[in-house]
Every structure is written in structure tokens, then in C-alpha cells.
Design a protein around this motif. Structure first.
Motif, mmCIF file in Angstrom:
data_model
loop_
_atom_site.group_PDB
_atom_site.id
_atom_site.type_symbol
_atom_site.label_atom_id
_atom_site.label_comp_id
_atom_site.label_asym_id
_atom_site.label_seq_id
_atom_site.Cartn_x
_atom_site.Cartn_y
_atom_site.Cartn_z
ATOM 1 N N VAL A 83 0.842 -1.207 0.000
ATOM 2 C CA VAL A 83 0.000 0.000 0.000
ATOM 3 C C VAL A 83 0.872 1.250 0.000
ATOM 4 C CG1 VAL A 83 -1.703 1.321 1.306
ATOM 5 C CG2 VAL A 83 -1.959 -1.147 1.071
ATOM 6 N N THR A 84 1.928 1.253 0.776
ATOM 7 C CA THR A 84 2.828 2.414 0.821
ATOM 8 C C THR A 84 3.439 2.675 -0.551
ATOM 9 O OG1 THR A 84 3.342 1.932 3.130
ATOM 10 C CG2 THR A 84 4.848 3.400 1.957
ATOM 11 N N ILE A 85 3.898 1.631 -1.203
ATOM 12 C CA ILE A 85 4.478 1.791 -2.542
ATOM 13 C C ILE A 85 3.417 2.297 -3.519
ATOM 14 C CG2 ILE A 85 5.478 0.540 -4.498
ATOM 15 C CD1 ILE A 85 6.991 -1.166 -2.449
ATOM 16 N N GLY A 86 2.202 1.793 -3.421
ATOM 17 C CA GLY A 86 1.120 2.252 -4.284
ATOM 18 C C GLY A 86 0.786 3.720 -4.074
ATOM 19 N N VAL A 87 0.770 4.164 -2.825
ATOM 20 C CA VAL A 87 0.479 5.576 -2.526
ATOM 21 C C VAL A 87 1.601 6.465 -3.068
ATOM 22 C CG1 VAL A 87 0.248 7.255 -0.646
ATOM 23 C CG2 VAL A 87 -1.016 5.091 -0.563
ATOM 24 N N VAL A 88 2.845 6.046 -2.876
ATOM 25 C CA VAL A 88 3.975 6.814 -3.408
ATOM 26 C C VAL A 88 3.872 6.900 -4.930
ATOM 27 C CG1 VAL A 88 6.483 6.774 -3.761
ATOM 28 C CG2 VAL A 88 5.532 6.374 -1.484
ATOM 29 N N GLU A 89 3.559 5.796 -5.566
ATOM 30 C CA GLU A 89 3.420 5.779 -7.021
ATOM 31 C C GLU A 89 2.311 6.719 -7.479
ATOM 32 O OE1 GLU A 89 3.245 2.423 -10.544
ATOM 33 O OE2 GLU A 89 2.607 1.863 -8.532
ATOM 34 N N LEU A 90 1.197 6.730 -6.768
ATOM 35 C CA LEU A 90 0.092 7.624 -7.107
ATOM 36 C C LEU A 90 0.487 9.089 -6.933
ATOM 37 C CD1 LEU A 90 -2.837 7.639 -8.047
ATOM 38 C CD2 LEU A 90 -3.528 7.564 -5.659
ATOM 39 N N GLY A 113 7.904 15.955 -10.903
ATOM 40 C CA GLY A 113 7.247 14.662 -11.083
ATOM 41 C C GLY A 113 8.030 13.743 -11.998
ATOM 42 N N ALA A 114 8.576 14.279 -13.090
ATOM 43 C CA ALA A 114 9.368 13.457 -14.019
ATOM 44 C C ALA A 114 10.631 12.934 -13.345
ATOM 45 C CB ALA A 114 9.725 14.257 -15.264
ATOM 46 N N ILE A 115 11.248 13.754 -12.527
ATOM 47 C CA ILE A 115 12.434 13.308 -11.785
ATOM 48 C C ILE A 115 12.061 12.184 -10.824
ATOM 49 C CG2 ILE A 115 14.158 14.009 -10.061
ATOM 50 C CD1 ILE A 115 14.061 16.821 -11.456
ATOM 51 N N LEU A 116 10.947 12.347 -10.125
ATOM 52 C CA LEU A 116 10.501 11.314 -9.186
ATOM 53 C C LEU A 116 10.026 10.057 -9.912
ATOM 54 C CD1 LEU A 116 8.665 13.560 -6.571
ATOM 55 C CD2 LEU A 116 10.927 12.510 -6.394
ATOM 56 N N TYR A 157 11.463 6.368 -9.242
ATOM 57 C CA TYR A 157 10.559 5.251 -8.951
ATOM 58 C C TYR A 157 10.761 4.116 -9.949
ATOM 59 C CZ TYR A 157 6.410 2.491 -8.193
ATOM 60 O OH TYR A 157 5.569 1.444 -7.944
ATOM 61 N N LEU A 158 10.817 4.468 -11.226
ATOM 62 C CA LEU A 158 10.976 3.444 -12.255
ATOM 63 C C LEU A 158 12.378 2.832 -12.237
ATOM 64 C CD1 LEU A 158 8.961 5.107 -15.140
ATOM 65 C CD2 LEU A 158 8.278 3.163 -13.704
ATOM 66 N N GLY A 159 13.354 3.584 -11.762
ATOM 67 C CA GLY A 159 14.687 3.006 -11.571
ATOM 68 C C GLY A 159 14.650 1.904 -10.529
ATOM 69 N N GLY A 160 13.909 2.137 -9.455
ATOM 70 C CA GLY A 160 13.729 1.092 -8.444
ATOM 71 C C GLY A 160 12.979 -0.106 -8.988
#
Length: 137
Positions: free
Chosen positions: A62-69, A84-87, A91-94
């Protein structure tokens, strides 16, 4: 690059088709991240099984989903799109590292990251001025 050459490079991509293509790329990015986030927050059995495969405990889904949202929302808002693009990239690097670690195909997060930056580049003149494409005479 001179100021005149930079403005020419920026105005070249200021065509309506480039703006709309950028919007489409950005919408695909937001839709992909949003769908993925909703699946994580809903904690469907398939997502739980996938996270088990990746070696993550169910308590972090859930935490990962909220961060992704949140990252997707920051990217979607024009005033915060660069942050947002930097983040999104982080995120996608992880996500890419997670797929590599378990020897899964990892092309999807890379394509999504490229779409994010291509969309932002095509729809934001300030980014095009900062990173101009050069043409040889």
C-alpha cells in the motif's frame, strides 16, 4: 548554441502535433502509473503474489502504491511536472532494479520512463530550451 539557434530549436517543436504527442505520452505515463498504483492499493491476490515473487513483504504494498500515485499526480500537474518526471525516473529506476534482481524482463519500466521524459519534452518549451536538440547544417 546561440540564443537565435536555441529559439529556432524550441519553436521547431512548438507545433500543435508535438504538443498533442507530448500530451498523449504524458497521459500514457500517468495512466500506467495510476493503474499500477490502484492495483497495489487494492491489494489484489495477483499483486500480493507478484510482490512475494519480488521478495517484498505484503506490508509495504500500500505504501508503494500511494507513493506511485503521488508521483503520477506530481507529473500530471503542469506546475510540478519536472519534479514529477524526476521522481518518476527514480521510482521506475527502483522498479527496473527489482526486475533485474529477480531476472524478470525489465523493458516496461524503461519504456515508461522514456515516455515520461519524451512527453514532458514535447509539451514544455522551457525543457526544450534547456535541452535543445541540435541539427547539423
Amino acid at each position: 548554441m546561440t540564443t537565435a539557434a536555441a529559439s529556432t530549436a524550441v519553436s521547431t517543436l512548438s507545433k500543435p502535433w508535438a504538443l498533442w504527442l507530448g500530451r498523449v505520452f504524458s497521459a500514457l505515463t500517468v495512466a500506467g502509473l495510476g493503474f499500477s498504483a490502484v492495483m497495489k492499493v487494492s491489494q489484489s491476490p495477483d499483486v500480493l503474489k507478484g510482490f512475494e515473487h519480488f521478495g517484498y513483504p505484503a506490508s509495504v504494498i500500500v505504501t508503494i502504491g500511494v507513493v506511485e500515485l503521488l508521483v503520477a499526480l506530481l507529473y500530471a500537474v503542469p506546475q510540478t511536472a519536472v519534479l514529477g518526471a524526476i521522481l518518476v525516473t527514480g521510482y521506475l529506476g527502483g522498479a527496473t532494479a527489482t526486475h533485474v534482481r529477480v531476472a524478470d524482463p525489465f523493458i516496461a519500466p524503461i519504456i515508461l520512463g522514456v515516455l515520461a521524459w519524451a512527453g514532458l519534452f514535447l509539451r514544455d518549451a522551457r525543457l526544450r530550451a534547456l535541452l535543445p536538440l541540435r541539427r547539423t547544417p
